[in-house]
Each structure stands twice: as structure tokens, then as C-alpha cells.
Design a protein around this motif. Structure first.
Motif, mmCIF file in Angstrom:
data_model
loop_
_atom_site.group_PDB
_atom_site.id
_atom_site.type_symbol
_atom_site.label_atom_id
_atom_site.label_comp_id
_atom_site.label_asym_id
_atom_site.label_seq_id
_atom_site.Cartn_x
_atom_site.Cartn_y
_atom_site.Cartn_z
ATOM 1 N N GLY A 139 4.990 15.631 -4.745
ATOM 2 C CA GLY A 139 5.600 14.258 -5.015
ATOM 3 C C GLY A 139 6.939 13.658 -5.594
ATOM 4 O O GLY A 139 7.222 12.810 -6.094
ATOM 5 N N THR A 177 1.921 7.836 -8.519
ATOM 6 C CA THR A 177 1.157 8.722 -7.619
ATOM 7 C C THR A 177 -0.003 9.153 -8.295
ATOM 8 O O THR A 177 -0.149 9.151 -9.489
ATOM 9 N N LEU A 187 -0.269 14.522 -3.886
ATOM 10 C CA LEU A 187 0.223 13.171 -4.582
ATOM 11 C C LEU A 187 0.858 12.161 -3.474
ATOM 12 O O LEU A 187 1.392 12.594 -2.587
ATOM 13 N N SER A 207 3.665 9.830 -12.296
ATOM 14 C CA SER A 207 2.366 10.429 -11.710
ATOM 15 C C SER A 207 1.234 10.315 -12.714
ATOM 16 O O SER A 207 1.246 10.547 -13.723
#
Length: 369
Positions: free
Chosen positions: A220, A94, A101, A167
Motif C-alpha cells: 500500500g 487504506t 491494502l 492505513s
């Protein structure tokens, strides 16, 4: 590279399990350059001074590519792929989209959830760390057999990028720094029978690195990664010795006491709140460690036949950065034995040995799902 298949069962259709096909191909490149200098000085025949300094530059670079192949015939998203809702590849790391996100390769909103749709973009995550480390020490010979010393140093454990990439926000983590101080005394052939050393130390950690599961910013999900959790201090005392009672028999051992505590340890709970974990036990830091052993040697066939054995003790220690009931080693007590023959010129040596002769059971790792 990782290529995994995970199966799941939908309660609405328990006889039809579906399969997700996740492929992780993340190219990484690490480079470290350093320069150092070391100086030793002897103001007198008994006093030795030393100092060293080192500059290090580390470069960490990752090209992330973590995808779900939606086109798999038995994938959980197969129906959505068939009707054109989802692309054949969904990027699984992400990146921020308008402060939230979202899957980096694109997404579709289904029931308010962002579902990955589209290949990962060709991006490079790059992080550079540079730092200076140093050490200074002094050694003084009180007698020909006894020496005292003090030392102080600054060291760092390099930062990095978490892989696989969950992420782009949580991927990098910074270096861990430690300032440490030590003082001790060493003895060699004291009374022609004793070798020993004893030392006290203190270490101060900043930017402490810990591997934990945290809530990803922007809702996220949860990702497991190395984070800079906070700061800590460790102090302790350790010693070892070897006492030769005769040409044939000697005893040896060591002990260590460690007092480790967090000054600050924070992470994010599932509700997105910062929580204080500074009262957690320090992972992998038993308070007490010790050993006592003995060796008996007899001449035999152009060498020496040696019989040795000992008892090793380790106190209870945590096996997880965030501890939970059962995630600890328990006390460990191991008995070992060894029989060896060593030639007079120290080559060759033949030996048989055994550890944990009393079949003590203890835990070496623990995980939570």
C-alpha cells in the motif's frame, strides 16, 4: 484539519501543470483517567523512605477522513472524473481487502494500481491503554550538609493513533515502557560555600517509540508514522555545582555524560524486508553536555547589580531516528552573558542578556525527502 493543494508537472505535457486537492478532516478524542497513592515513612531522623503507585487508563479515538477531491477542475484525475471512471471524492487511507491494502472508500484498478474512488466510510478507530507505574526511593542524611539517595521506577509513555491516517493497520502504536534506576549524593552549603549534586542512572526501554517511514503491508505504499521500533538502554552520570568564593563572586556549572544504545531497532525496507537498525546512533542524545559560568555582584541603588556569563558545550548528536550523512547537530559551543539589577526584596528585576555571542553555527533539525 488540513486543506492542501499540490501541483505537479507531467513530462508528456510540461506546460500544463495539474493540481491535487487533498482535504484532511479527522476528528479525534483523547481521554485519560488515573488514580494514585503515595506513602512516606521516616524510620529515623536521618532516613526517609517513599513509595508511590499509579494506575492510568488512556482512551484514544479517531474518525479518519482523508480524501482527494477528484472533481477539482485542474485535478490530475479530472479526465477520469469527467468520463465517469472515478467518483468526485477518493478516500486516501487504506484498509485490508482480501489481505491487500486498498483505499477504504472504494477503488478502481488502473494499470494494476488501485486508485481511490469513493468517500471514506464512517468508521472509528479506538484504542485503550491501561498500565501501572510506580516509584520507590530512599534518602539518608549523612550529615546536615550531605545527603545520599537511591530510587527506582517504572514509567510509561502512552500509546496512540497516528494521524493523518495512512492505513488502518499502521495507525495505532503501543505504549513505551521504561524501568530506571538512579543513585546520587547532594550537598548543601558545604563549608558554607558549596552546593553540589552528582548522580548515576540507568534506564531500560521496551516498546521504544520512533517516528519513521515504513512500507505499508500489502503493497500500500510508504507511510511515515510512530512505530514501536524495539528496545534500548541508556546510562550516564551527571552533576552540577555552585561555589561561592566570596559574597560578590561565585562560579557554577554542570556536566553530563550519556551512553545510549539500541538493543533492538527494526523496521521495513522498500522491498518489504525486516531490517536491523540497532547500530543507528540514538536520536537527540549527545554523549557530553557541560557548562561553566560565573557571577559577580555589587550593591547598587537599593539592590544588586549582577554580571554573569558562561560557556555551554554540547557534543554531536543525531537529528533523525534513521540517520543519514549530514543529519547531525555537530559540536555546539555557545557563549552567553547577562547583566541584571535585582532589588533587595527580589522584586523587580531588570536584565539584558545575549546568547551565542561568538555566532557559532550548528544544525537544529534535518529531514530527508
Amino acid at each position: 484539519m488540513a486543506d492542501t493543494f499540490s501541483f505537479a508537472v507531467n513530462a508528456a505535457s510540461p506546460s500544463s501543470p495539474f493540481r491535487n486537492h487533498i482535504v484532511i478532516r479527522e476528528k479525534a478524542q483523547n481521554r485519560s483517567d488515573a488514580g494514585y497513592a503515595h506513602l512516606e515513612f521516616n524510620p529515623s531522623s536521618r532516613l526517609e523512605l517513599a513509595a508511590g503507585i499509579r494506575y492510568t487508563k488512556d482512551v484514544r479515538e479517531v474518525n479518519p477522513n482523508r480524501v482527494l477531491l477528484n472533481s477539482e477542475p485542474t485535478a490530475s484525475t479530472n479526465a477520469l472524473f469527467r468520463n465517469g471512471t472515478l467518483q468526485s471524492v477518493g478516500c486516501l487511507f487504506t484498509t485490508p481487502v482480501n489481505g491487500v491494502l486498498r483505499p477504504a472508500g472504494g477503488f478502481v484498478l488502473l494499470g494494476g494500481n488501485a486508485v481511490a474512488s469513493g468517500a471514506c466510510p464512517d468508521i472509528t478507530l479506538r484504542k485503550t491503554f491501561d498500565f501501572i507505574s510506580y516509584e520507590v526511593s530512599a534518602r539518608y542524611r549523612f550529615t546536615d550538609q550531605i545527603t545520599g539517595y537511591v530510587r527506582h521506577g517504572l514509567g510509561q509513555k502512552s500509546g496512540g493513533i497516528n494521524v493523518p491516517i495512512t492505513s488502518t493497520i499502521t495507525a495505532p502504536f503501543d505504549p513505551e515502557k521504561v524501568r530506571d534506576y538512579e543513585a546520587g549524593v547532594k550537598g548543601s552549603r558545604v563549608f558554607d560555600m558549596l552546593n553540589f549534586s552528582i548522580a548515576a542512572y540507568y534506564s531500560d526501554y521496551l516498546g521504544l517509540q520512533r517516528y519513521v517511514s515504513s512500507l505499508l503491508p500489502g503493497g500500500g505504499g510508504i507511510g511515515s508514522s510512530v512505530i514501536n521500533a524495539g528496545s534500548a538502554r541508556i546510562w550516564g552520570v551527571e552533576g552540577e555545582g555552585d561555589l561561592r568564593l566570596s559574597n560578590a563572586f561565585s562560579i557554577n556549572g554542570f556536566f553530563g555524560y550519556t551512553n545510549a544504545k539500541y538493543r533492538r531497532f527494526t523496521t521495513i525496507d522498500p522491498a518489504g524486508l525486516v531490517i536491523d537498525l540497532s547500530t543507528q546512533p540514538f536520536i537527540g542524545a549527545p554523549k557530553w553536555t557541560s557548562r561553566i559560568g560565573a557571577t559577580y555582584s555589587v550593591p547598587m541603588a537599593g539592590g544588586n547589580l549582577r554580571f554573569s556569563g558562561g560557556w555551554n558545550h554540547q557534543g554531536n548528536s543525531s537529528l533523525q531516528a534513521i540517520s543519514f550523512p549530514g543529519a547531525e547537530s555537530g559540536k555546539v559551543d555557545l557563549v552567553d552573558a547577562r547583566v541584571s539589577w535585582l532589588s533587595d526584596d527580589s522584586h523587580p528585576e531588570l536584565a539584558v542578556y545575549a546568547t551565542n555571542l561568538l555566532n557559532d553555527k550548528y544544525f537544529t533539525s534535518a529531514s530527508v525527502n
